[in-house]
Design a protein around this motif. Structure first.
Motif, PDB file in Angstrom:
ATOM      1  N   GLU A  38       0.861  -1.152   0.144  1.00 38.72           N
ATOM      2  CA  GLU A  38       0.451  -0.141  -0.213  1.00 38.72           C
ATOM      3  C   GLU A  38       0.902   1.149  -0.162  1.00 38.72           C
ATOM      4  O   GLU A  38       0.626   2.660  -0.468  1.00 38.72           O
ATOM      5  CB  GLU A  38      -0.763   0.088   1.144  1.00 38.72           C
ATOM      6  CG  GLU A  38      -2.501  -0.897   1.139  1.00 38.72           C
ATOM      7  CD  GLU A  38      -2.808  -0.975   2.619  1.00 38.72           C
ATOM      8  OE1 GLU A  38      -4.043  -1.471   2.309  1.00 38.72           O
ATOM      9  OE2 GLU A  38      -2.565  -0.341   3.385  1.00 38.72           O
ATOM     10  N   HIS A  39       1.722   1.247   0.807  1.00 41.12           N
ATOM     11  CA  HIS A  39       2.746   2.124   0.608  1.00 41.12           C
ATOM     12  C   HIS A  39       3.016   2.179  -0.457  1.00 41.12           C
ATOM     13  O   HIS A  39       3.529   3.365  -1.417  1.00 41.12           O
ATOM     14  CB  HIS A  39       3.689   2.507   1.910  1.00 41.12           C
ATOM     15  CG  HIS A  39       4.761   3.593   1.829  1.00 41.12           C
ATOM     16  ND1 HIS A  39       6.438   3.116   2.450  1.00 41.12           N
ATOM     17  CD2 HIS A  39       4.482   4.650   1.638  1.00 41.12           C
ATOM     18  CE1 HIS A  39       7.159   4.113   2.080  1.00 41.12           C
ATOM     19  NE2 HIS A  39       6.179   5.382   2.221  1.00 41.12           N
ATOM     20  N   ARG A 200       9.279   3.861  -9.731  1.00 40.20           N
ATOM     21  CA  ARG A 200       9.495   3.847  -7.882  1.00 40.20           C
ATOM     22  C   ARG A 200      10.330   2.708  -8.298  1.00 40.20           C
ATOM     23  O   ARG A 200      10.278   1.374  -8.804  1.00 40.20           O
ATOM     24  CB  ARG A 200       7.873   3.612  -7.436  1.00 40.20           C
ATOM     25  CG  ARG A 200       8.051   5.154  -7.318  1.00 40.20           C
ATOM     26  CD  ARG A 200       6.387   5.211  -7.331  1.00 40.20           C
ATOM     27  NE  ARG A 200       5.297   4.733  -8.786  1.00 40.20           N
ATOM     28  CZ  ARG A 200       4.661   3.707  -8.803  1.00 40.20           C
ATOM     29  NH1 ARG A 200       4.453   2.866  -7.310  1.00 40.20           N
ATOM     30  NH2 ARG A 200       4.469   2.827 -10.092  1.00 40.20           N
ATOM     31  N   LEU A 201      11.546   3.131  -7.235  1.00 41.35           N
ATOM     32  CA  LEU A 201      12.070   1.941  -6.172  1.00 41.35           C
ATOM     33  C   LEU A 201      11.945   2.194  -4.953  1.00 41.35           C
ATOM     34  O   LEU A 201      11.592   3.694  -4.745  1.00 41.35           O
ATOM     35  CB  LEU A 201      13.551   2.469  -6.379  1.00 41.35           C
ATOM     36  CG  LEU A 201      14.721   1.637  -5.879  1.00 41.35           C
ATOM     37  CD1 LEU A 201      14.410   0.165  -5.916  1.00 41.35           C
ATOM     38  CD2 LEU A 201      15.871   2.233  -5.777  1.00 41.35           C
ATOM     39  N   GLN A 202      11.573   0.324  -4.718  1.00 42.60           N
ATOM     40  CA  GLN A 202      11.194   0.944  -2.736  1.00 42.60           C
ATOM     41  C   GLN A 202      12.231   0.021  -2.220  1.00 42.60           C
ATOM     42  O   GLN A 202      12.188  -1.785  -2.768  1.00 42.60           O
ATOM     43  CB  GLN A 202       9.520   0.254  -3.191  1.00 42.60           C
ATOM     44  CG  GLN A 202       9.518   0.132  -1.366  1.00 42.60           C
ATOM     45  CD  GLN A 202       7.774  -0.618  -0.829  1.00 42.60           C
ATOM     46  OE1 GLN A 202       7.521  -1.349  -1.911  1.00 42.60           O
ATOM     47  NE2 GLN A 202       6.688  -0.156   0.364  1.00 42.60           N
ATOM     48  N   ILE A 203      13.014   0.619  -1.614  1.00 42.35           N
ATOM     49  CA  ILE A 203      13.250  -0.492  -0.148  1.00 42.35           C
ATOM     50  C   ILE A 203      13.439  -0.682   1.069  1.00 42.35           C
ATOM     51  O   ILE A 203      12.930   0.576   1.752  1.00 42.35           O
ATOM     52  CB  ILE A 203      15.112  -0.514  -1.107  1.00 42.35           C
ATOM     53  CG1 ILE A 203      15.995  -0.295  -2.289  1.00 42.35           C
ATOM     54  CG2 ILE A 203      15.794  -0.655   0.859  1.00 42.35           C
ATOM     55  CD1 ILE A 203      17.533   0.628  -2.023  1.00 42.35           C
ATOM     56  N   VAL A 204      13.069  -1.874   1.689  1.00 49.40           N
ATOM     57  CA  VAL A 204      12.871  -2.373   3.136  1.00 49.40           C
ATOM     58  C   VAL A 204      13.298  -2.771   3.382  1.00 49.40           C
ATOM     59  O   VAL A 204      14.126  -3.890   2.911  1.00 49.40           O
ATOM     60  CB  VAL A 204      11.111  -2.931   2.767  1.00 49.40           C
ATOM     61  CG1 VAL A 204      11.105  -3.358   3.423  1.00 49.40           C
ATOM     62  CG2 VAL A 204       9.850  -2.426   2.699  1.00 49.40           C
ATOM     63  N   GLN A 205      13.870  -2.416   4.742  1.00 52.69           N
ATOM     64  CA  GLN A 205      14.829  -3.048   5.893  1.00 52.69           C
ATOM     65  C   GLN A 205      14.865  -3.132   6.717  1.00 52.69           C
ATOM     66  O   GLN A 205      13.834  -2.261   7.342  1.00 52.69           O
ATOM     67  CB  GLN A 205      16.341  -1.943   5.325  1.00 52.69           C
ATOM     68  CG  GLN A 205      16.530  -1.755   4.426  1.00 52.69           C
ATOM     69  CD  GLN A 205      18.472  -0.859   4.698  1.00 52.69           C
ATOM     70  OE1 GLN A 205      18.208  -0.411   5.845  1.00 52.69           O
ATOM     71  NE2 GLN A 205      18.620  -0.686   3.581  1.00 52.69           N
ATOM     72  N   ARG A 206      15.139  -4.401   7.518  1.00 51.82           N
ATOM     73  CA  ARG A 206      14.304  -4.582   9.216  1.00 51.82           C
ATOM     74  C   ARG A 206      15.418  -3.941  10.306  1.00 51.82           C
ATOM     75  O   ARG A 206      16.912  -3.369   9.533  1.00 51.82           O
ATOM     76  CB  ARG A 206      14.376  -5.768   9.351  1.00 51.82           C
ATOM     77  CG  ARG A 206      13.535  -6.753   8.345  1.00 51.82           C
ATOM     78  CD  ARG A 206      13.332  -7.310   9.138  1.00 51.82           C
ATOM     79  NE  ARG A 206      14.358  -8.692   9.046  1.00 51.82           N
ATOM     80  CZ  ARG A 206      14.596  -9.783   8.622  1.00 51.82           C
ATOM     81  NH1 ARG A 206      13.824 -10.041   9.699  1.00 51.82           N
ATOM     82  NH2 ARG A 206      16.145 -11.250   8.559  1.00 51.82           N
ATOM     83  N   ARG A 238       9.034   5.470   5.415  1.00 49.23           N
ATOM     84  CA  ARG A 238       7.966   5.467   7.053  1.00 49.23           C
ATOM     85  C   ARG A 238       8.432   4.090   7.139  1.00 49.23           C
ATOM     86  O   ARG A 238       9.084   3.061   7.031  1.00 49.23           O
ATOM     87  CB  ARG A 238       6.817   5.521   5.974  1.00 49.23           C
ATOM     88  CG  ARG A 238       5.513   4.620   6.728  1.00 49.23           C
ATOM     89  CD  ARG A 238       3.926   4.995   6.065  1.00 49.23           C
ATOM     90  NE  ARG A 238       4.239   6.288   5.668  1.00 49.23           N
ATOM     91  CZ  ARG A 238       2.576   6.514   4.589  1.00 49.23           C
ATOM     92  NH1 ARG A 238       1.985   5.755   4.453  1.00 49.23           N
ATOM     93  NH2 ARG A 238       3.328   7.270   3.552  1.00 49.23           N
ATOM     94  N   ALA A 239       8.426   4.192   9.128  1.00 47.95           N
ATOM     95  CA  ALA A 239       8.434   2.695   9.445  1.00 47.95           C
ATOM     96  C   ALA A 239       8.005   2.273  10.055  1.00 47.95           C
ATOM     97  O   ALA A 239       6.617   3.025  10.206  1.00 47.95           O
ATOM     98  CB  ALA A 239       9.343   3.728  10.652  1.00 47.95           C
ATOM     99  N   PHE A 240       7.239   0.979   9.793  1.00 45.74           N
ATOM    100  CA  PHE A 240       6.319   0.141  10.055  1.00 45.74           C
ATOM    101  C   PHE A 240       6.299  -0.300  11.022  1.00 45.74           C
ATOM    102  O   PHE A 240       7.216  -1.274  11.282  1.00 45.74           O
ATOM    103  CB  PHE A 240       6.132  -0.591   9.454  1.00 45.74           C
ATOM    104  CG  PHE A 240       4.930   0.006   7.924  1.00 45.74           C
ATOM    105  CD1 PHE A 240       3.798   0.808   7.680  1.00 45.74           C
ATOM    106  CD2 PHE A 240       5.517   0.325   6.642  1.00 45.74           C
ATOM    107  CE1 PHE A 240       3.161   1.541   6.653  1.00 45.74           C
ATOM    108  CE2 PHE A 240       5.534   1.344   5.589  1.00 45.74           C
ATOM    109  CZ  PHE A 240       4.272   1.878   5.862  1.00 45.74           C
ATOM    110  N   SER A 264      10.556   1.777   5.309  1.00 42.12           N
ATOM    111  CA  SER A 264      10.592   1.483   3.469  1.00 42.12           C
ATOM    112  C   SER A 264      10.810   2.608   3.506  1.00 42.12           C
ATOM    113  O   SER A 264       9.613   3.724   3.494  1.00 42.12           O
ATOM    114  CB  SER A 264       8.208   0.813   3.408  1.00 42.12           C
ATOM    115  OG  SER A 264       8.013   1.521   2.218  1.00 42.12           O
ATOM    116  N   ALA A 265      11.599   2.802   2.047  1.00 45.98           N
ATOM    117  CA  ALA A 265      12.447   4.235   1.439  1.00 45.98           C
ATOM    118  C   ALA A 265      11.395   4.257  -0.232  1.00 45.98           C
ATOM    119  O   ALA A 265      11.543   2.945  -0.626  1.00 45.98           O
ATOM    120  CB  ALA A 265      13.495   3.775   1.973  1.00 45.98           C
TER     121      ALA A 265
END
Length: 270
Positions: A38-39, A200-206, A238-240, A264-265
């Motif tokens: 959704e982001h 768009r490029l979305q990179i998600v890290q923990r 954004r931080a989920f 999520s960037a």
């Protein structure tokens, strides 16, 4: 680590896929993949997406569920055990093996490409590829399918045998952090080739912390530095909040049950 030299990579692939299932199942139950999809969808269409490190397919499933109409989703992963699980989950054609290991010596191998093993196209197309490794056949193929709406890379990880890949020495990768940075840059290079302006490029890290503002600032600095490597601009971070699994096989951040954050960037192609 008890595997023979000849079985090392196969065991690493299998064990990573088994342990990662514990994470992905728990994340999905919390709705984390849906929130990440959704982001991304908040910034434009997601009908045509390349998912780097697609793992067991939960991210692709979330993207498919939010697609407004027909979709074309390409999942890339080096791990055939993860790809097999993704194909079963998504009812997608199983990808053919394109990378085979060649033993160089005790606890050292390299991967060789098998030509003419690229997949036929389907609404969800899975392909075995390693974006850190030069692969002209794959690169020409993915570029021929452009443009895409987005490139995603959620929760990059590495199997235990990766440290014995000769490529790690060739690229001077000596830590998990360096490996992640190299993967991020490779994903950025891919995005630069397959995204049109505005893509768009979305990179998600923990990550986990007792002081969220500090970790947000550090992550923002890291993502801003990454954007300096290619034709993209960071437009949102954004931080989920989520929780790591407390029991069973897992590849965790922090200890079991850790309260963490998925950062999520979103970058936009210039």
């Amino acid at each position: 680590m008890d595997a023979s030299d000849t079985d090392l990579l196969a065991v690493g692939h299998r064990e990573y896929a088994r342990r990662w299932e514990g994470n992905t199942t728990y994340y999905e139950e919390q709705g984390l993949y849906r929130l990440l999809a959704e982001h991304l969808a908040g910034y434009g269409p997601i009908e045509r997406v390349v998912d780097v490190g697609c793992g067991r397919g939960q991210g692709l499933a979330a993207l498919r569920a939010l697609s407004a109409g027909s979709h074309f989703l390409v999942g890339i992963d080096e791990n055939p055990a993860c790809l097999a699980a993704a194909a079963e989950r998504l009812n997608a054609p199983a990808p053919r093996i394109r990378l085979r290991d060649k033993l160089l010596g005790p606890r050292q191998y390299e991967l060789e490409h098998i030509s003419a093993r690229l997949p036929s196209l389907a609404p969800i197309t899975l392909v075995q590829a390693d974006i850190l490794r030069p692969d002209p056949e794959f690169e020409d193929w993915i570029l021929s399918l452009a443009p895409f709406d987005a490139v995603t890379m959620w929760f990059t990880g590495v199997h235990g045998a990766r440290q014995y890949d000769a490529l790690m020495s060739d690229l001077d990768i000596g830590s998990d952090r360096t490996h992640r940075m190299m993967i991020d840059i490779a994903a950025l290079d891919l995005a630069g080739g397959v995204l049109p302006p505005g893509g768009r490029l979305q990179i998600v890290q923990r990550g986990y912390t007792e002081h969220l503002p500090t970790l947000i600032a550090q992550t923002r600095d890291d993502m801003a530095a990454l954007s300096s490597y290619g034709p993209v601009s960071l437009v949102d971070l954004r931080a989920f909040p989520y929780r790591e699994p407390a029991t069973g096989p897992r590849i965790g951040v922090g200890g079991p049950g850790t309260e963490g954050f998925a950062f999520s960037a979103i970058f936009q192609r210039l």
